[in-house]
Design a protein around this motif. Structure first.
Motif, PDB file in Angstrom:
ATOM      1  N   TRP A 218       0.823  -1.211   0.000  1.00 25.83           N
ATOM      2  CA  TRP A 218       0.000   0.000   0.000  1.00 25.83           C
ATOM      3  C   TRP A 218       0.860   1.265   0.000  1.00 25.83           C
ATOM      4  N   MET A 219       1.967   1.238   0.698  1.00 20.31           N
ATOM      5  CA  MET A 219       2.816   2.432   0.774  1.00 20.31           C
ATOM      6  C   MET A 219       3.427   2.785  -0.576  1.00 20.31           C
ATOM      7  N   CYS A 220       3.665   1.781  -1.422  1.00 17.65           N
ATOM      8  CA  CYS A 220       4.306   2.067  -2.710  1.00 17.65           C
ATOM      9  C   CYS A 220       3.329   2.554  -3.770  1.00 17.65           C
ATOM     10  N   CYS A 221       2.026   2.458  -3.512  1.00 23.20           N
ATOM     11  CA  CYS A 221       1.065   2.805  -4.568  1.00 23.20           C
ATOM     12  C   CYS A 221      -0.074   3.693  -4.080  1.00 23.20           C
ATOM     13  N   TYR A 222      -0.006   4.207  -2.874  1.00 18.94           N
ATOM     14  CA  TYR A 222      -1.183   4.845  -2.290  1.00 18.94           C
ATOM     15  C   TYR A 222      -1.723   6.048  -3.084  1.00 18.94           C
ATOM     16  N   PRO A 223      -0.888   6.969  -3.565  1.00 16.16           N
ATOM     17  CA  PRO A 223      -1.446   8.087  -4.353  1.00 16.16           C
ATOM     18  C   PRO A 223      -2.262   7.616  -5.557  1.00 16.16           C
ATOM     19  N   LEU A 224      -1.825   6.540  -6.200  1.00 15.83           N
ATOM     20  CA  LEU A 224      -2.586   5.997  -7.329  1.00 15.83           C
ATOM     21  C   LEU A 224      -3.930   5.446  -6.876  1.00 15.83           C
ATOM     22  N   ASP A 225      -3.988   4.924  -5.656  1.00 15.72           N
ATOM     23  CA  ASP A 225      -5.262   4.412  -5.143  1.00 15.72           C
ATOM     24  C   ASP A 225      -6.245   5.556  -4.902  1.00 15.72           C
ATOM     25  N   VAL A 226      -5.737   6.688  -4.430  1.00 17.98           N
ATOM     26  CA  VAL A 226      -6.597   7.860  -4.238  1.00 17.98           C
ATOM     27  C   VAL A 226      -7.166   8.319  -5.582  1.00 17.98           C
ATOM     28  N   ILE A 227      -6.303   8.390  -6.595  1.00 23.22           N
ATOM     29  CA  ILE A 227      -6.746   8.773  -7.937  1.00 23.22           C
ATOM     30  C   ILE A 227      -7.790   7.787  -8.459  1.00 23.22           C
TER      31      ILE A 227
END
Length: 298
Positions: A218-227
């Motif tokens: 989750w830490m490596c991809c979190y901004p993409l999850d928000v988008i």
């Protein structure tokens, strides 16, 4: 009458069932926190505790579980795809390793990346429906259940609408799964040396390694999850990934990309600890009952 004994005798079937048990345990263990994460990402702000209190006060405790039927119904198939694809790809990439030896970390990472990309084809429409349900406010006009939401999306937006957010889902899940499987294999070996080969790690090792793997992914991809959440939640507001990124940052600042991160990390540890512990335990039980070797991962 002979189908089930023959089916259960295969390694694929055991991994399929174990993946289903593990996925179900993960969904049930972490779903309320997942609802809070989605609400935080989409709303204007607020801590997980504040969002939780507001949701329970206005919509009731059951609203934290709204939309759970979709991932729970598909989780066996989804996890079967994930674990089976990972097993095949990691071994194919690392074809120089002896069958009795564990897959190299290079094979683990590349197999994880491929798994994440392939799984996105199944996961994207499921998450679209789940997010629409999680953000739905209880009212007389509320759609009841995942099938009603899916039908509504398909009627108004077509098949393309069902796969809204697919590109960002692939961009999120491919590297996240690489980090996920690598972190799990590395941590289980670190906590219990030799367990990747003999499959004899303890429940404590499974729980910690699985939980930490979830946090890392989750830490490596979190901004993409928000988008992704914002694109799938609002069909008409954003034209794509770049547009969503620019407008979100312009309107709410760079911190918006990390909103709900604490909730996501807490959920990831709980969910993935439950997934891997249940998955490994189920594999041991299924293989031992048939007199097979306990190390089912290879």
């Amino acid at each position: 009458m002979d189908f089930w004994p023959e089916f259960l005798a295969t390694s694929w079937a055991k991994e399929f069932l174990a993946g289903g048990f593990g996925g179900s345990a993960g969904v049930i263990a972490g779903y309320p926190l997942d609802t809070l994460r989605i609400r935080q990402q989409f709303a204007a702000g607020g801590s997980a505790f504040a969002v939780c209190r507001q949701v329970i006060a206005t919509e009731g405790l059951v609203s934290l579980y709204r939309g759970m039927a979709a991932p729970l119904a598909s989780v066996t198939f989804q996890n079967a795809i994930a674990f089976q694809t990972y097993a095949v790809l990691s071994r194919a990439i690392d074809d120089t390793a002896a069958p009795e030896n564990p897959t190299s970390y290079r094979g683990v990472v590349m197999g994880g990346i491929g798994t994440g990309a392939i799984q996105s084809l199944v996961l994207s429409p499921i998450e679209l429906v789940k997010i629409r349900l999680q953000l739905q406010i209880s009212s007389g006009n509320s759609l009841k259940g995942p099938f009603a939401v899916a039908r509504s999306i398909f009627r108004s937006e077509g098949l393309k609408g069902m796969y809204r957010g697919l590109a960002v889902t692939v961009l999120r899940d491919a590297p996240a799964h690489g980090a996920y499987f690598w972190s799990y294999e590395y941590m289980r070996e670190f906590l219990h040396p030799g367990c990747r080969k003999n499959g004899q790690e303890s429940f404590r090792t499974m729980l910690l390694a699985g939980g930490l793997a979830g946090v890392a992914s989750w830490m490596c991809c979190y901004p993409l999850d928000v988008i992704k959440t914002r694109i799938q939640a609002n069909s008409h507001k954003y034209s794509g990934i770049i547009d969503c990124f620019r407008r979100s940052v312009k309107e709410e600042g760079h911190n918006v990309l990390w909103r709900g991160m604490g909730t996501a990390v807490a959920r990831a540890f709980i969910v993935n600890g439950a997934i891997f512990t249940t998955y490994e335990t189920a594999l041991r039980c299924l293989f031992n009952n048939n007199g097979d070797h306990v190390n089912a991962k290879d």
